[in-house]
Write an enzyme that holds these catalytic residues in place. Structure first.
Site, short mmCIF file in Angstrom:
data_model
loop_
_atom_site.label_atom_id
_atom_site.label_comp_id
_atom_site.label_asym_id
_atom_site.label_seq_id
_atom_site.Cartn_x
_atom_site.Cartn_y
_atom_site.Cartn_z
CE LYS A 126 -4.33 -1.71 1.93
NZ LYS A 126 -5.41 -1.52 2.89
CE LYS A 164 -9.12 -8.16 -2.35
NZ LYS A 164 -9.43 -8.33 -0.93
CE LYS A 210 -12.72 -0.71 0.95
NZ LYS A 210 -12.81 -2.07 1.46
P1 ADP Z 1 -11.60 -4.71 -0.34
O1 ADP Z 1 -10.60 -5.73 -0.80
O2 ADP Z 1 -12.67 -4.46 -1.33
O3 ADP Z 1 -10.91 -3.48 0.16
P2 ADP Z 1 -11.84 -5.39 2.40
O4 ADP Z 1 -10.37 -5.55 2.47
O5 ADP Z 1 -12.47 -4.27 3.15
O6 ADP Z 1 -12.32 -5.36 0.89
O7 ADP Z 1 -12.46 -6.77 2.85
C1 ADP Z 1 -13.45 -6.96 3.84
C2 ADP Z 1 -13.69 -8.44 3.92
O8 ADP Z 1 -14.20 -8.94 2.69
C3 ADP Z 1 -12.42 -9.24 4.22
O9 ADP Z 1 -12.73 -10.28 5.14
C4 ADP Z 1 -12.03 -9.83 2.89
O10 ADP Z 1 -11.37 -11.07 3.04
C5 ADP Z 1 -13.38 -10.01 2.20
N1 ADP Z 1 -13.24 -9.86 0.74
C6 ADP Z 1 -12.91 -8.71 0.09
N2 ADP Z 1 -12.88 -8.91 -1.25
C7 ADP Z 1 -13.18 -10.22 -1.45
C8 ADP Z 1 -13.33 -11.03 -2.62
N3 ADP Z 1 -13.15 -10.54 -3.84
N4 ADP Z 1 -13.66 -12.33 -2.46
C9 ADP Z 1 -13.85 -12.85 -1.23
N5 ADP Z 1 -13.74 -12.14 -0.09
C10 ADP Z 1 -13.41 -10.84 -0.18
NA NA Z 2 -8.45 -5.36 1.17
#
Ligand code: ADP
Ligand code: NA
Length: 329
Positions: A114, A196, A199
């Site tokens: 990051k 993946k 957001k």
């Molecule tokens: P992002 O990757 O969109 O920033 P976060 O890091 O806030 O999402 O993730 C919040 C939760 O959602 C975590 O437990 C993460 O493992 C799960 N998560 C996020 N993206 C995915 C995905 N594409 N597939 C499965 N689980 C996900």
């Molecule tokens: Na994340």
């Protein structure tokens, strides 16, 4: 019967959760309410490490809580709270930061990633984030922490800090086991099916936001990137797009991939997409209605979060008092 205690958090960094958040995380949270002593928090302290807008943050924290309720968290069955409502998180975070090696923190891969992407705006908070995350977990004496593979290193740090503190200052924290969610659905980007769904995706068409206009979600599913073949097969390597659609389909309908392959034998991608678009729309509609209802009743939401914070503090304050005592305060 003894229920293992579990702690998990989600950041209020977007106006809506996406389908990956639900199928990869929140859906398991809902299931674990029945089997675990579950603590779930909206981690707003973590959401200010990269720069933020105060009004948006406050809204997103409430929208996150409302969505969690709409998706099935039941305040009678779990403890749902907002991290900043429980000051012990920041208090314990400080103590833990003083037993964390600078080099040790510097080895965290997520920070390296990051900060490399945003070198000019990287904060000390982003650097110490995993230490605050350790405090989140240790305050509740959690037995298990359900996390994705990407969080394994942070959980190892949490375990190291717990052991180090216990050795140095006397038994204080339960050392949580890494509970890597193996068979959770991993949802990929609809436009770039090797990445993946996230957001921070490069194209908004790659992610299904739970609170977006359902017709928009349907359109995104229908224009999802697949491949030039015709046959509907599950093959993550050679057909990542189609495989992702099958994964979403199976997860939302509680069917197996094999059942779907049989159902779509001899049919084309268009059929699969059309049906999945409908399934997604039918899934998000009631979620949106319930989310809206919670947001339109701020008194109720405030009450749920106040009760959650009180329940969380009852545990967190005991742990913090012990830690303070043992460290010499
Ligand atoms: P992002 O990757 O969109 O920033 P976060 O890091 O806030 O999402 O993730 C919040 C939760 O959602 C975590 O437990 C993460 O493992 C799960 N998560 C996020 N993206 C995915 C995905 N594409 N597939 C499965 N689980 C996900
Ligand atoms: Na994340």
């Amino acid at each position: 019967a003894y229920r293992p205690r579990v702690l998990s958090g989600i950041q209020p960094t977007a106006d809506s959760f996406h389908l990956g958040n639900y199928l990869g995380a929140v859906r398991n949270w809902v299931a674990m309410q029945e089997t675990h002593d579950a603590y779930y928090c909206v981690v707003d302290l973590h959401a200010i490490t990269m720069g933020h807008d105060p009004i948006a943050l406050r809204n997103r924290t409430r929208i996150s809580a409302a969505q969690l309720l709409a998706l099935g968290l039941d305040p009678e069955r779990c403890t749902l709270f907002v991290q900043s409502h429980v000051p012990e998180h920041a208090q314990l975070g400080w103590v833990l930061s003083c037993i964390t090696g600078f080099g040790e923190a510097g080895r965290m891969v997520q920070f390296k990633d990051k900060s490399a992407k945003a070198a000019d705006t990287t904060t000390v908070g982003l650097f110490t984030y995993p230490i605050l995350q350790a405090a989140d977990i240790l305050l509740y004496q959690a037995d298990q922490v359900p996390v994705g593979e990407d969080q394994r290193q942070h959980l190892e740090l949490t375990r190291d800090l717990a052991q180090r503190f216990n050795t140095r200052y006397g038994p204080t924290f339960r050392v949580p086991s890494a509970f890597i969610l193996r068979d959770t659905a991993k949802i990929t980007d609809l436009q770039d099916p090797t990445a993946k769904m996230s957001k921070s995706a490069s194209s908004p068409n790659g992610i299904i936001e739970l609170l977006e206009e359902p017709a928009r979600s349907a359109k995104k599913i229908k224009s999802a990137v697949t491949d030039t073949g015709r046959e509907i097969l599950y093959d993550e390597e050679n057909k990542p797009g189609v495989s992702n659609l099958l994964t979403i389909y199976a997860a939302l309908t509680m069917r197996t991939i094999d059942e779907l392959l049989e159902q779509y034998d001899g049919r084309g991608y268009g059929d699969l997409k059309k049906d999945l678009a409908e399934i997604v729309v039918e899934f998000v509609k009631p979620v949106q209605e319930r989310t809206r209802a919670y947001l339109e009743d701020p008194g109720y939401l405030d009450k749920v979060l106040a009760i959650g914070a009180e329940k969380a503090r009852a545990v967190a304050s005991v742990t913090l008092a012990e830690a303070y005592q043992n460290v010499g305060f």
